[in-house]
Motif scaffolding. Structure first.
Motif, short mmCIF file in Angstrom:
data_model
loop_
_atom_site.label_atom_id
_atom_site.label_comp_id
_atom_site.label_asym_id
_atom_site.label_seq_id
_atom_site.Cartn_x
_atom_site.Cartn_y
_atom_site.Cartn_z
N LEU A 150 0.82 -1.21 0.00
CA LEU A 150 0.00 0.00 0.00
C LEU A 150 0.85 1.26 0.00
CD1 LEU A 150 -2.84 -1.06 2.48
CD2 LEU A 150 -2.91 -0.95 -0.02
N THR A 151 2.01 1.23 0.64
CA THR A 151 2.89 2.40 0.62
C THR A 151 3.39 2.67 -0.79
OG1 THR A 151 3.62 1.97 2.90
CG2 THR A 151 4.99 3.41 1.57
N GLY A 152 3.76 1.59 -1.49
CA GLY A 152 4.21 1.76 -2.87
C GLY A 152 3.15 2.38 -3.75
N PHE A 153 1.88 2.05 -3.50
CA PHE A 153 0.81 2.63 -4.30
C PHE A 153 0.52 4.07 -3.89
CE2 PHE A 153 -3.64 3.67 -5.05
CZ PHE A 153 -3.74 3.43 -6.41
N THR A 156 2.35 6.99 -5.29
CA THR A 156 2.06 7.41 -6.66
C THR A 156 0.88 8.38 -6.74
OG1 THR A 156 0.53 5.57 -7.13
CG2 THR A 156 2.89 5.17 -7.47
N LEU A 157 0.17 8.56 -5.63
CA LEU A 157 -0.98 9.47 -5.65
C LEU A 157 -0.50 10.92 -5.80
CD1 LEU A 157 -3.17 7.96 -2.77
CD2 LEU A 157 -3.35 7.54 -5.25
N PRO A 158 -1.18 11.71 -6.60
CA PRO A 158 -0.75 13.11 -6.81
C PRO A 158 -0.75 13.91 -5.51
CG PRO A 158 -2.39 12.44 -8.44
CD PRO A 158 -2.36 11.36 -7.40
N LYS A 159 0.36 14.56 -5.23
CA LYS A 159 0.46 15.37 -4.01
C LYS A 159 -0.46 16.59 -4.08
CE LYS A 159 5.23 14.04 -3.02
NZ LYS A 159 6.62 14.52 -2.82
N GLU A 160 -0.78 17.01 -5.32
CA GLU A 160 -1.62 18.19 -5.48
C GLU A 160 -3.00 18.00 -4.85
OE1 GLU A 160 0.00 16.71 -7.84
OE2 GLU A 160 1.54 18.15 -8.46
N LEU A 161 -3.49 16.73 -4.87
CA LEU A 161 -4.80 16.46 -4.27
C LEU A 161 -4.78 16.70 -2.77
CD1 LEU A 161 -5.79 13.18 -6.18
CD2 LEU A 161 -6.73 15.48 -6.50
N LYS A 178 -11.27 10.52 2.80
CA LYS A 178 -11.95 11.08 1.64
C LYS A 178 -11.11 11.11 0.38
CE LYS A 178 -15.64 12.11 4.07
NZ LYS A 178 -16.93 11.41 3.86
N VAL A 179 -9.78 11.04 0.53
CA VAL A 179 -8.91 11.14 -0.64
C VAL A 179 -8.11 9.86 -0.84
CG1 VAL A 179 -7.04 12.43 -1.76
CG2 VAL A 179 -8.74 13.64 -0.37
N ALA A 180 -7.32 9.49 0.18
CA ALA A 180 -6.39 8.36 0.02
C ALA A 180 -7.13 7.03 -0.16
CB ALA A 180 -5.46 8.29 1.22
N GLY A 265 -0.27 1.81 -10.35
CA GLY A 265 0.98 2.29 -9.82
C GLY A 265 2.19 1.73 -10.52
N ALA A 266 1.98 0.84 -11.49
CA ALA A 266 3.12 0.28 -12.22
C ALA A 266 3.83 1.37 -13.02
CB ALA A 266 2.64 -0.83 -13.16
N VAL A 267 3.05 2.31 -13.57
CA VAL A 267 3.63 3.42 -14.30
C VAL A 267 3.12 4.71 -13.67
CG1 VAL A 267 3.83 4.61 -16.50
CG2 VAL A 267 3.68 2.10 -16.45
N LYS A 268 4.02 5.49 -13.25
CA LYS A 268 3.63 6.75 -12.57
C LYS A 268 3.39 7.82 -13.62
CE LYS A 268 4.99 9.93 -8.92
NZ LYS A 268 5.98 10.26 -7.88
N GLY A 269 2.15 8.37 -13.61
CA GLY A 269 1.83 9.37 -14.59
C GLY A 269 2.32 10.76 -14.20
#
Length: 269
Positions: A150-153, A156-161, A178-180, A265-269
């Motif tokens: 779960l940490t690896g995923f 990859t979440l956008p910090k902007e959110l 609400k976000v994560a 999360g395999a490819v970080k956009g």
């Protein structure tokens, strides 16, 4: 291309043949099994073993025990792992890196190495021969790998959110719920299936901590069909099919989440 198809055919046969043998044996008598292990049962398929395993054995109780242990173990492991993973990603400093390293090191310790001290601890706490003890041990043993996934995923979440949520006045708990969590549902689903298989099939810890028949789980109960000099293969394979059915059903209905979680999360956009 031809070699690839031939290899896939061989691979499929290697999987199907044992499965067919197990299915056929589960609808035979013991005499039919020893007389012709690979043949069809005499007089058509008989499902007496499936009826007998619930009537003559306390299989329903074992099934309930496995369900309780697995559901609580998976639920609490996911909850704790998600909270730890979110905390690590939000820290984004050396403390978070050290915490992540500690959980990663926990994956490297084989269960067999800690069996003796773990049993002594559970004995002192009075948690042997109890479903609560099994649940606690399961959570502690699989929490590191769940945190790792779960940490690896979550990284990859956008910090902007999260920055936008902070500007809107959201605290860490609100950002977590609400976000994560909504964004991590594919990874949570894949981790849940992975944990479900591990806990449902676990034999080591029930064998180590459970001696009372009232608290046995399915994998441990299947050992009752194996004796020192003989094994009741029809009943054993019937129990194996019953024990495997929930995993098959879960994967059939949740496979799209499992595939999504593996690729997320395999490819970080």
């Amino acid at each position: 291309m031809l070699f690839r198809k031939f290899s896939l055919l061989i691979y499929a046969l290697l999987i199907l043949i044992p499965l067919v043998v197990v299915l056929l044996t589960s609808v035979k008598t013991l005499q039919e099994t020893f007389r012709d292990p690979l043949g069809l049962p005499d007089g058509g398929f008989k499902f007496d073993n499936y009826v007998a395993i619930f009537q003559e054995q306390t299989m329903a109780g074992y099934f309930l025990n496995s369900t309780i242990v697995t559901l609580f173990s998976v639920s609490f492991t996911l909850l704790l792992a998600a909270m730890v993973a979110f905390g690590i990603t939000r820290m984004n400093n050396w403390i978070g890196n050290v915490l992540f390293a500690v959980f990663t090191l926990g994956m490297m310790v084989p269960a067999q190495v800690i069996m003796v001290p773990l049993y002594s601890l559970m004995l002192d706490l009075g948690l042997t021969n109890s479903l609560l003890g099994l649940i606690l041990v399961n959570i502690s043993s699989t929490l590191p790998i769940a945190v790792f996934i779960l940490t690896g995923f979550m990284k990859t979440l956008p910090k902007e959110l999260f920055e936008a949520s902070t500007i809107d006045g959201a605290g860490n708990w609100k950002m977590f719920t609400k976000v994560a969590i909504p964004l991590s549902l594919p990874s949570l689903s894949a981790t849940a299936i992975f944990l479900f298989v591990m806990h449902w099939n676990d034999l080591l810890y029930p064998l180590l901590f459970i001696t009372d028949n009232a608290y046995k789980t399915l994998p441990l109960a299947l050992l009752e069909f194996q004796g020192q000099y003989s094994t009741n293969y029809p009943m054993l394979f019937t129990g194996v099919i019953i024990a495997s059915a929930p995993m098959v059903v879960a994967y059939v209905f949740l496979q799209r989440y499992f595939v999504a979680g593996i690729t997320a999360g395999a490819v970080k956009g």
